[in-house]
Write a protein that holds these residues in place. Structure first.
Motif, PDB file in Angstrom:
ATOM      1  N   MET A 222       0.711  -1.330  -0.158  1.00  0.00           N
ATOM      2  CA  MET A 222       0.070   0.335  -0.218  1.00  0.00           C
ATOM      3  C   MET A 222       0.933   1.333   0.279  1.00  0.00           C
ATOM      4  N   ASN A 223       1.841   1.250   0.822  1.00  0.00           N
ATOM      5  CA  ASN A 223       2.980   2.256   0.513  1.00  0.00           C
ATOM      6  C   ASN A 223       3.658   2.812  -0.029  1.00  0.00           C
ATOM      7  N   ASN A 224       4.063   1.817  -1.208  1.00  0.00           N
ATOM      8  CA  ASN A 224       3.692   1.742  -2.626  1.00  0.00           C
ATOM      9  C   ASN A 224       3.101   2.749  -4.230  1.00  0.00           C
ATOM     10  N   LEU A 225       2.321   2.253  -3.444  1.00  0.00           N
ATOM     11  CA  LEU A 225       0.933   2.770  -4.257  1.00  0.00           C
ATOM     12  C   LEU A 225       0.189   4.068  -3.740  1.00  0.00           C
ATOM     13  N   LEU A 226       0.450   4.746  -2.248  1.00  0.00           N
ATOM     14  CA  LEU A 226       0.870   5.998  -1.901  1.00  0.00           C
ATOM     15  C   LEU A 226       2.230   6.803  -2.868  1.00  0.00           C
ATOM     16  N   GLN A 227       2.281   5.881  -2.544  1.00  0.00           N
ATOM     17  CA  GLN A 227       3.795   6.510  -3.300  1.00  0.00           C
ATOM     18  C   GLN A 227       4.294   7.489  -4.837  1.00  0.00           C
ATOM     19  N   GLU A 228       3.584   5.976  -5.324  1.00  0.00           N
ATOM     20  CA  GLU A 228       3.063   5.691  -6.906  1.00  0.00           C
ATOM     21  C   GLU A 228       2.115   7.381  -6.913  1.00  0.00           C
ATOM     22  N   VAL A 229       1.160   7.476  -6.536  1.00  0.00           N
ATOM     23  CA  VAL A 229      -0.165   8.461  -6.503  1.00  0.00           C
ATOM     24  C   VAL A 229       0.282   9.401  -6.083  1.00  0.00           C
ATOM     25  N   GLU A 230       0.960  10.076  -5.480  1.00  0.00           N
ATOM     26  CA  GLU A 230       2.338  11.749  -5.239  1.00  0.00           C
ATOM     27  C   GLU A 230       2.906  11.644  -5.628  1.00  0.00           C
ATOM     28  N   ASN A 231       4.148  10.893  -6.875  1.00  0.00           N
ATOM     29  CA  ASN A 231       4.295  11.086  -7.737  1.00  0.00           C
ATOM     30  C   ASN A 231       3.474  11.413  -9.179  1.00  0.00           C
ATOM     31  N   SER A 232       2.406  10.819  -9.135  1.00  0.00           N
ATOM     32  CA  SER A 232       1.210  10.855 -10.200  1.00  0.00           C
ATOM     33  C   SER A 232       0.800  11.998 -10.667  1.00  0.00           C
ATOM     34  N   LYS A 233       0.927  12.381  -9.246  1.00  0.00           N
ATOM     35  CA  LYS A 233       0.057  13.532  -8.440  1.00  0.00           C
ATOM     36  C   LYS A 233       0.980  15.085  -9.287  1.00  0.00           C
ATOM     37  N   ALA A 234       2.257  14.946  -8.687  1.00  0.00           N
ATOM     38  CA  ALA A 234       2.893  16.434  -9.485  1.00  0.00           C
ATOM     39  C   ALA A 234       3.480  15.747 -10.674  1.00  0.00           C
ATOM     40  N   GLU A 235       3.292  14.814 -11.305  1.00  0.00           N
ATOM     41  CA  GLU A 235       3.263  14.654 -12.637  1.00  0.00           C
ATOM     42  C   GLU A 235       2.026  15.567 -13.553  1.00  0.00           C
ATOM     43  N   ILE A 236       0.824  14.884 -12.797  1.00  0.00           N
ATOM     44  CA  ILE A 236       0.382  15.785 -13.955  1.00  0.00           C
ATOM     45  C   ILE A 236      -0.069  17.493 -13.536  1.00  0.00           C
ATOM     46  N   ASN A 237       0.753  17.650 -12.918  1.00  0.00           N
ATOM     47  CA  ASN A 237       1.141  19.019 -12.541  1.00  0.00           C
ATOM     48  C   ASN A 237       2.114  20.201 -12.677  1.00  0.00           C
ATOM     49  N   ASN A 238       2.926  19.314 -12.815  1.00  0.00           N
ATOM     50  CA  ASN A 238       4.384  20.304 -14.247  1.00  0.00           C
ATOM     51  C   ASN A 238       3.875  19.230 -15.424  1.00  0.00           C
ATOM     52  N   PHE A 239       2.355  18.937 -15.533  1.00  0.00           N
ATOM     53  CA  PHE A 239       3.062  18.955 -17.007  1.00  0.00           C
ATOM     54  C   PHE A 239       2.490  19.557 -18.578  1.00  0.00           C
ATOM     55  N   SER A 240       3.623  19.616 -19.054  1.00  0.00           N
ATOM     56  CA  SER A 240       3.599  20.104 -20.280  1.00  0.00           C
ATOM     57  C   SER A 240       3.777  19.623 -22.105  1.00  0.00           C
ATOM     58  N   THR A 241       3.732  19.983 -22.827  1.00  0.00           N
ATOM     59  CA  THR A 241       4.044  19.124 -25.000  1.00  0.00           C
ATOM     60  C   THR A 241       4.335  20.766 -25.376  1.00  0.00           C
ATOM     61  N   THR A 242       5.064  20.568 -26.666  1.00  0.00           N
ATOM     62  CA  THR A 242       4.196  20.977 -27.112  1.00  0.00           C
ATOM     63  C   THR A 242       4.026  21.211 -28.253  1.00  0.00           C
ATOM     64  N   ASP A 243       2.930  19.763 -28.847  1.00  0.00           N
ATOM     65  CA  ASP A 243       1.981  19.278 -29.311  1.00  0.00           C
ATOM     66  C   ASP A 243       0.744  21.064 -28.991  1.00  0.00           C
ATOM     67  N   LYS A 244      -0.001  21.079 -30.349  1.00  0.00           N
ATOM     68  CA  LYS A 244      -0.793  21.638 -30.804  1.00  0.00           C
ATOM     69  C   LYS A 244      -2.113  21.923 -29.912  1.00  0.00           C
ATOM     70  N   ASN A 245      -1.891  20.594 -29.391  1.00  0.00           N
ATOM     71  CA  ASN A 245      -3.331  20.289 -28.619  1.00  0.00           C
ATOM     72  C   ASN A 245      -3.252  19.822 -27.367  1.00  0.00           C
ATOM     73  N   PRO A 246      -2.638  20.876 -26.553  1.00  0.00           N
ATOM     74  CA  PRO A 246      -2.293  19.526 -25.020  1.00  0.00           C
ATOM     75  C   PRO A 246      -3.025  19.157 -24.945  1.00  0.00           C
ATOM     76  N   ALA A 247      -4.406  19.354 -24.288  1.00  0.00           N
ATOM     77  CA  ALA A 247      -5.364  18.760 -23.260  1.00  0.00           C
ATOM     78  C   ALA A 247      -6.285  17.354 -23.902  1.00  0.00           C
ATOM     79  N   GLU A 248      -5.600  16.899 -25.521  1.00  0.00           N
ATOM     80  CA  GLU A 248      -5.937  15.761 -26.242  1.00  0.00           C
ATOM     81  C   GLU A 248      -4.654  14.822 -25.442  1.00  0.00           C
ATOM     82  N   VAL A 249      -3.683  15.504 -25.448  1.00  0.00           N
ATOM     83  CA  VAL A 249      -2.288  14.912 -25.124  1.00  0.00           C
ATOM     84  C   VAL A 249      -2.529  13.873 -23.644  1.00  0.00           C
TER      85      VAL A 249
END
Length: 343
Positions: free
Chosen positions: A1-28
């Motif tokens: 469970m602790n591993n899954l909680l860590q993955e959730v925290e990492n995912s939240k940071a990845e979502i928050n820092n998301f960036s792309t050069t694509d013309k349609n970032p929302a779809e990516v």
């Protein structure tokens, strides 16, 4: 469970820092995090490894992550929409639109309208009726009582029995409905779709289209019928066409005849379409049988009339020299595009 909680925290940071050069970032973003093979779906799949006593708590954490990702997705969508509005120079609204392909009328519709136009110039009105009929209108009123052998020529599809309801075999049922109204004289044509239980081939189908005509008044003769049909043939096929009448039998007319014209495929020299006779039958006709008039409440001693009926497909095949009836219902655009424009 602790591993899954860590993955959730990492995912939240990845979502928050998301960036792309694509013309349609929302779809990516949607594909990467919220799609059927995205990160959130993958983390949800790990719930099976969480101990039962911790699943409720872990489920809430994953739901919060999903909500966080969806909010981020909505923000990206708004940013994308605003970006499109501000970059309107990419779309030149002054440019002409793409031309839409022009449709065409179905050959059956073309010939049907032509037939109606010809008879309207002779004073015939158009009458229509239901395609599902009872036994009396379709058979009995037309001098075709139950067990009459001529019914075998018009086997159809029954909707129900006792009482019998069926898909009409001819538009003569419309004539019966008009005669029952008792508004004389009657001068009508009845176009419409009819049905027969026949094997589908190049010359027959389980449904086709008819135009039937009816004229009832005082002192109507067979000569009136012949002249009416002569006019129709000349208007439809030209003044040089030859016509002949052959005695025939129909239960609802007496005397009865079939009308032939010179085969337009071979010019009368003989071919497989006319069975090497040079003639092609186009319609049946005759004087309305007195029994039919009486069945519809019309005094046969005071009134007489004539009737005729033709298959629109046959007229169309002759006019455009089409050799396969099935082409009319196959919706092949290569065939349909050959006919008159709809505009």
């Amino acid at each position: 469970m602790n591993n899954l909680l860590q993955e959730v925290e990492n995912s939240k940071a990845e979502i928050n820092n998301f960036s792309t050069t694509d013309k349609n970032p929302a779809e990516v973003f949607r594909i990467q995090f919220l799609g059927s093979k995205g990160l959130i779906k993958s983390l949800m799949g790990e719930m099976k490894n969480v101990p039962a006593e911790n699943r409720r708590e872990m489920g809430q954490v994953l739901n919060d992550l999903k909500l966080f990702a969806e909010n981020k997705y909505e923000e990206l969508k708004k940013t994308s929409d605003n970006g499109q509005e501000t970059t309107g120079s990419e779309v030149d609204l002054s440019l002409p639109g793409e031309a839409l392909p022009l449709g065409s009328r179905h050959p059956i519709s073309i010939v049907r309208n032509k037939i109606i136009s010809i008879f309207q110039r002779l004073g015939f009105a158009v009458a229509e009726g239901p395609e599902i009929e009872d036994d009396w209108h379709n058979f009995t009123a037309l001098n075709l009582p139950e067990n009459h052998p001529a019914r075998d020529m018009q086997d159809t599809f029954y909707v129900s029995q006792n009482p019998d309801w069926m898909l009409r075999t001819h538009t003569s049922s419309v004539q019966v409905r008009e005669m029952k109204k008792g508004k004389l004289p009657i001068r009508i044509i009845c176009p419409g779709r009819v049905y027969r239980n026949e094997t589908i081939s190049a010359r027959a189908h389980c449904f086709f289209h008819q135009v039937e005509g009816l004229y009832i008044a005082s002192d109507v003769s067979f000569a009136d019928l012949k002249q009416t049909l002569y006019f129709f043939v000349q208007e439809m096929f030209g003044n040089t066409i030859k016509v002949r009448f052959r005695p025939s039998y129909f239960p609802f007319t007496e005397p009865s005849a079939e009308m032939d014209i010179t085969c337009l495929i071979c010019g009368g020299t003989g071919c497989n379409v006319c069975k090497h006779t040079g003639w092609v039958e186009i319609l049946g006709c005759g004087m309305v049988h007195p029994k039919v008039l009486e069945n519809c409440g019309i005094d046969s001693n005071k009134y007489s009339g004539f009737a005729f009926g033709m298959g629109i497909e046959r007229i169309t095949m002759l006019k455009y020299q089409i050799k396969d009836l099935r082409l009319f219902s196959e919706n092949d655009l290569r065939f349909l595009k050959q006919f008159t424009s709809a505009v």
